[in-house]
Design a protein around this motif. Structure first.
Motif, short mmCIF file in Angstrom:
data_model
loop_
_atom_site.label_atom_id
_atom_site.label_comp_id
_atom_site.label_asym_id
_atom_site.label_seq_id
_atom_site.Cartn_x
_atom_site.Cartn_y
_atom_site.Cartn_z
N TYR A 17 0.97 -1.08 0.26
CA TYR A 17 -0.17 -0.37 0.31
C TYR A 17 0.42 1.34 0.11
N LEU A 21 -0.80 7.78 -3.84
CA LEU A 21 -0.77 7.32 -4.30
C LEU A 21 -0.75 8.41 -5.85
N ARG A 22 -2.38 8.72 -5.25
CA ARG A 22 -3.19 9.62 -6.82
C ARG A 22 -1.93 10.69 -6.53
N HIS A 25 1.64 10.64 -8.21
CA HIS A 25 0.74 10.65 -9.94
C HIS A 25 0.68 11.85 -10.02
N GLY A 143 -1.99 0.57 -16.02
CA GLY A 143 -1.84 1.39 -15.27
C GLY A 143 -0.70 2.78 -15.62
N LEU A 144 -0.46 3.89 -15.14
CA LEU A 144 0.27 4.70 -14.44
C LEU A 144 1.75 4.64 -13.85
N THR A 145 2.59 4.49 -14.19
CA THR A 145 3.60 4.89 -13.53
C THR A 145 4.63 5.74 -13.55
N THR A 146 5.05 6.43 -12.26
CA THR A 146 6.10 7.97 -12.87
C THR A 146 7.06 7.80 -11.69
N GLN A 171 1.70 1.91 -10.37
CA GLN A 171 -0.97 2.19 -9.60
C GLN A 171 -0.32 0.03 -10.22
N ASN A 172 0.19 -0.53 -11.21
CA ASN A 172 0.42 -1.77 -10.98
C ASN A 172 -0.92 -2.67 -10.93
N ALA A 173 -1.88 -1.66 -12.51
CA ALA A 173 -3.57 -2.65 -12.12
C ALA A 173 -3.49 -3.95 -12.65
N ALA A 207 -0.04 -1.93 -5.69
CA ALA A 207 0.96 -0.40 -5.99
C ALA A 207 2.61 -0.87 -5.44
#
Length: 562
Positions: A17, A21-22, A25, A143-146, A171-173, A207
């Motif tokens: 966790y 996270l949002r 990003h 998903g999104l990786t930053t 994000q590892n959706a 995540a």
């Protein structure tokens, strides 16, 4: 046949966790959009010698300049470079596309020097499944990786220190994983060799985040010798995208190195070399016991440029994996890169009454030979690398079946001058690590897999060489246009992810798992900001030997010059 994302495994390592996270990003995305919001102010050229990392944007640019004849034809197959090596590869004059942007030279002497690296951020979006390679510690899932990176380089006489850590959050959706024979407790494992390689399909259910020391190095360069410790990526051999032994696909490993600081004249030519001793780790999702999570790695790379043949570079590498010695690392482990290449000779040593090498029995070797020829007057380079797993039984075995457990890379680059400050580079590269026809009569594992070490040729869950060479093959054709305002690139790739079938056992041929990708990306200079953006459409035919899946890969990054 596929299944949706599996049940969670017990333990914090299986489910992660990441608070905020949002928000993380969002902050990275806002930073990436800053060049479009803030006014552009043209600064003077900045010194970037400390930011020329192996496989990075600046290193690739210097290579293009060398092929174009704007820099000296020095060896390129032992990367990363020291500050002095970068200076020797810098353009000879100020007539090149990025002359008004960057300076690659660095001063010597005992006057302290400090270079602050330009902070950079990057965002990667994958719509359907993980996709990406040669990005070091970063793993871009669905998903999104930053990611963010900053650093500093300091120099005092022969000593230099680079600190360049990187942090990323994926994000590892969830997405459909390929099924395998193991239970849900190891459902993230690689589906081809789940118990023989540490190569997770997905890094857990939630995540995935990590702070990594990145491209950090402390070294001393005295005369012709160098010595240091590092966590930076190394690239061995002439490969661009598909280096077979060591590349920048996986996180860099903690290692000590020693060798020559520059090519040394030996009369018939010049020699250059490096030896490393490393600590390799497995990911939290490996199927092996935590007691065997740490391995000892060691290897060497050497190159030779013959006298009278300008631009020709010949070389060889070898790299060993073995369990971390229970008694600690000793002289036998340190000298292992000098071990014999043939098992018949190795068996004689192991059988000696005076020498005990228990770890050598379970060690795995991966080795290669390579060549690169650069013709600056023609603006052309061609290169190749041939690699093989494990020791050969004897010389006869090597002569009769050199393609057993082997891989091959071939590449070229042609650079055209489009004016005093514009260059067009056309390049192509192919790699083939598919099991050869010898599999019909002789056991042959996928490249990077060996029974001696159950993690394979990996570090923290990613392949140290080229992921395309693992049980498959790949091709790339690309055009790079360099101009004073940055770079434009158009590229096509074909990746065969799985070349294995069960025809010898079942008489059935599996549907080939092939990705076709077409994309464009650019680096654009705007005042103090370097903006990087790209989009790539990927169509995976017969993904996991099942149905077709399409993926959109989009990238956005910003580097701000201080």
């Amino acid at each position: 046949m596929t299944f949706t994302h599996p049940r969670s495994q017990s333990g914090a390592a299986r489910r992660r966790y990441v608070p905020g996270l949002r928000t993380l990003h969002l902050l990275v995305l806002l930073f990436c959009l800053a060049p479009a919001i803030l006014p552009a102010q043209e600064p003077s050229p900045s010194v970037v010698a400390g930011e020329v990392f192996a496989g990075g944007e600046l290193e690739r640019y210097l290579r293009v300049l060398q092929v174009a004849g704007k820099a000296d034809p020095v060896p390129w197959s032992i990367r990363g470079f020291s500050l002095d090596e970068v200076a020797r590869r810098a353009p000879r004059d100020s007539v090149h596309p990025w002359a008004d942007r960057y300076r690659f030279g660095t001063g010597g002497g005992w006057r302290p020097q400090i270079q602050l690296h330009a902070p950079r951020t990057a965002a990667v979006l994958n719509s359907a499944f993980p996709y990406g390679a040669n990005d070091g510690a970063v793993w871009a899932g669905r998903g999104l990786t930053t990611a963010v990176q900053a650093g500093v380089t300091a120099r005092l006489g022969p000593l230099s220190l680079t600190l360049a850590p990187v942090a990323f959050v994926a994000q590892n959706a969830p997405f459909d994983l390929a099924p395998h024979v193991l239970s849900d407790s190891a459902a993230f494992a690689d589906w081809r060799r789940p118990t023989q390689i540490d190569l997770p399909q997905r890094f857990g259910e939630g995540a995935y985040a990590r702070v990594d020391p990145g491209q950090s190095t402390l070294r001393a360069d005295v005369g012709i010798a160098t010595l240091g410790v590092s966590t930076a990526n190394q690239v061995w051999g002439p490969g661009g995208e598909y280096s077979l032994i060591l590349g920048n696909n996986a996180p860099g490993f903690v290692h000590m190195f020693a060798g020559t600081s520059r090519p040394v004249n030996v009369g018939i030519g010049r020699v250059h070399g490096r030896v490393v001793w490393a600590r390799l780790e497995q990911s939290p999702f490996a199927t092996t016991s935590p007691d065997s999570a740490t391995r000892f790695g060691t290897g060497l790379v050497a190159s030779f440029t013959p006298r009278g043949v300008p631009g020709l570079e010949l070389g060889a590498t070898r790299f060993f994996h073995m369990p971390w010695p229970a008694r600690g690392v000793g002289a036998l482990e340190l000298a292992k890169p000098l071990e014999t290449f043939l098992k018949v000779n190795l068996a004689t040593v192991i059988g000696s009454d005076t020498v005990e090498i228990p770890e050598s029995v379970v060690a795995n070797q991966i080795a290669s030979v390579f060549a690169r020829w650069t013709l600056p007057r023609s603006g052309f380079e061609v290169y190749t690398e041939f690699a093989t797993e494990d020791h050969r039984h004897n010389l006869r075995d090597l002569i009769l079946e050199p393609d057993h457990n082997a891989a091959l890379t071939l590449g070229f680059q042609k650079v055209f001058s489009r004016g005093a400050d514009r260059l067009l580079a056309l390049r192509g590269e192919v790699v083939n690590g598919e099991p050869s026809h010898l599999k019909r009569g002789r056991r042959q594992e996928p490249f990077y897999v060996h029974a001696a070490t159950r993690q394979g040729h990996t570090n923290r869950g990613q392949i140290l060489g080229s992921p395309a060479a693992y049980a498959g093959s790949a091709s790339t054709l690309a055009a790079d246009y360099y101009h004073p305002g940055g770079r434009w690139t158009l590229a096509w790739r074909r990746i065969l992810r799985q070349a294995e079938g069960d025809y010898p056992d079942t008489g059935m041929v599996e549907k080939p798992d092939v990705m076709q990708a077409l994309g464009a990306d650019a680096v654009l200079f705007r005042g103090r900001w370097d903006l990087a953006a790209g989009v790539e459409g990927v169509y995976n035919f017969n993904r996991n030997h099942d149905s077709d899946v399409a993926n959109l890969n989009a990238t956005l990054g910003v580097r701000v010059r201080l």
